[in-house]
Write an enzyme that holds these catalytic residues in place. Structure first.
Site, short mmCIF file in Angstrom:
data_model
loop_
_atom_site.label_atom_id
_atom_site.label_comp_id
_atom_site.label_asym_id
_atom_site.label_seq_id
_atom_site.Cartn_x
_atom_site.Cartn_y
_atom_site.Cartn_z
N ASP A 243 1.04 -1.04 0.03
CA ASP A 243 0.01 -0.07 -0.01
C ASP A 243 0.90 1.15 -0.15
OD1 ASP A 243 -2.31 -1.47 -0.01
OD2 ASP A 243 -2.06 -1.86 2.34
N HIS A 270 -5.63 -3.59 5.12
CA HIS A 270 -4.96 -3.91 3.84
C HIS A 270 -6.07 -4.55 2.98
CE1 HIS A 270 -1.91 -5.10 1.26
NE2 HIS A 270 -2.00 -6.37 1.17
#
Length: 413
Positions: A243, A270
């Site tokens: 990310d 996530h």
């Protein structure tokens, strides 16, 4: 046992937690020449040299990362001609890394990237099938670490003996139309079984969970370790580095910035809206319109789906995940090796919010998480504050789902 994500090998930059940014998120393509005639004689296949050359602009390190990577070695700085080139002698390393799910889409490129690390002496590759070929192939790379393959449940304990870092990308990949929750039933059982083996064989190892859905599989791993009586929250990590990698890449592209300079903290979880890039905390400081914030945030949150759809049923984000996971492995190894200035984002047990697990910047040390860094959650914009509150119910439900699964599935004695 196929893997679900991918990472790359890069050395990250470091930061202090006072006036400087604390996020280790800058990276460049791997481009060092590792050519010591003794320790790294054949590391890259280039002409042997007496030391490691780290050129500040031409290597993947860059100006800011050079010092960070150099901390993994015994420094011996000299100047050559008119150019300043840092040279240092590597210390012989003895770290063992195991990849569980090494024959999968993430596992294979991840194994290659970790094989390139001068901090790895032994690399253990485990999977339920096809690992012999991966081991043979990788063993031909002229880098120092030894590669050993292990196939099937009977060989799982041996694959974990004496291991310092365990990386788990095992599981099924996402397919078009599949959500991360759709992966749960299959991957939850896989993670449970593998973490049980870790608890029995190398309970003191750092455990890196890549298998999705990470928001649930990390709590599953924690519960299994608790049931085994060996849970150390400082050594269990959900790998959310992808990310950060994506956020840095997309922001640099949008704002025409030099990628090595860009540092965007990403917090939360996530998956989907639980991924919260804090664009207001971007380094270097840069302004965004409301439209840019919305577009970048949504793209970062849905980047995995972007890859799944682009591959049209042929897989998920394996290469970028391997890149990001290898970066987190390298940061962990640097911390184990004594580097005292290593920071990364990770999904860990946390008290930053009311949620028991939360992704944020952490400081890594020899014993795992040395500190959870709270500063990024201070002074949020109105958009970020609302997004933070909006992600909490979904993240909470994912955590509870993982805990409930683990408690219904008693561990084997």
């Amino acid at each position: 046992m196929a893997a679900t994500s991918t990472a790359n090998f890069f050395t990250t930059s470091t930061a202090s937690c006072n006036s400087k940014p604390c996020m280790v998120s800058k990276s460049k393509p791997f481009g060092l020449r590792f050519n010591s005639p003794n320790y790294l004689r054949n590391f890259s296949g280039l002409k042997a040299a007496t030391s490691v050359s780290c050129e500040s602009e031409s290597s993947f390190l860059g100006k800011e990362s050079t010092a960070a990577f150099r901390d993994s070695f015994a420094p011996k700085a000299v100047k050559q001609n008119s150019d300043s080139i840092t040279r240092f002698q590597p210390r012989a390393s003895s770290f063992k890394v195991a990849i569980l799910g090494a024959a999968g889409g993430i596992g294979q490129p991840l194994a290659l990237l970790i094989k390139m690390s001068p901090l790895v002496s032994t690399l253990h590759l485990y999977d339920i099938a096809n690992v012999k070929g991966v081991t043979a192939d990788l063993s031909h790379c002229n880098t120092p670490s030894q590669v050993l393959g292990f196939t099937g449940a009977a060989e799982l304990p041996n694959s974990l003996k004496g291991v310092d870092v365990v990386v788990i990308p095992a599981g099924v990949p996402r397919k078009p139309g599949m959500t991360r929750d759709d992966l749960f039933n299959i991957n939850a059982n896989i993670v449970k079984d593998l973490v049980e083996a870790v608890a029995d064989t190398c309970p003191d190892a750092f455990i890196h969970i890549i298998s999705n859905p990470v928001n649930s599989t990390v709590p599953i791993a924690a519960e299994v370790l608790k049931q085994k009586g060996v849970y150390d929250p400082k050594k269990l990590f959900g790998v959310t580095t992808l990310d950060v990698v994506r956020a840095n890449t997309f922001v640099a592209q949008r704002k025409n910035l030099k990628l090595i300079d860009v540092d965007v903290p990403v917090v939360g979880g996530h998956a989907g809206i639980t991924i919260l890039p804090l664009l207001s905390k971007t380094k270097p400081s840069v302004s965004f319109t409301d439209e840019e914030v919305e577009e970048l945030t949504v793209r970062i949150q849905n980047a995995g789906t972007e890859v799944v759809e682009a591959k049209a049923g042929a897989g998920s984000a394996t290469l970028s995940m391997a890149y990001a996971a290898a970066r987190f492995v390298e940061s962990s190894l640097r911390a184990l090796d004594g580097d005292t200035d290593v920071y990364e984002c990770s999904y860990v047990q946390s008290e930053l919010t009311e949620l028991p697990f939360f992704a944020s910047r952490i400081k890594l040390g020899k014993k795992g998480v040395e500190a959870v860094i709270p500063s990024d959650l201070q002074g949020l914009t109105e958009y970020e504050a609302k997004a933070l509150e909006a992600l909490k119910p979904e993240l909470k439900a994912s955590i509870e789902k993982g805990i409930a699964f683990a408690n219904k599935q008693p561990v084997t004695a």
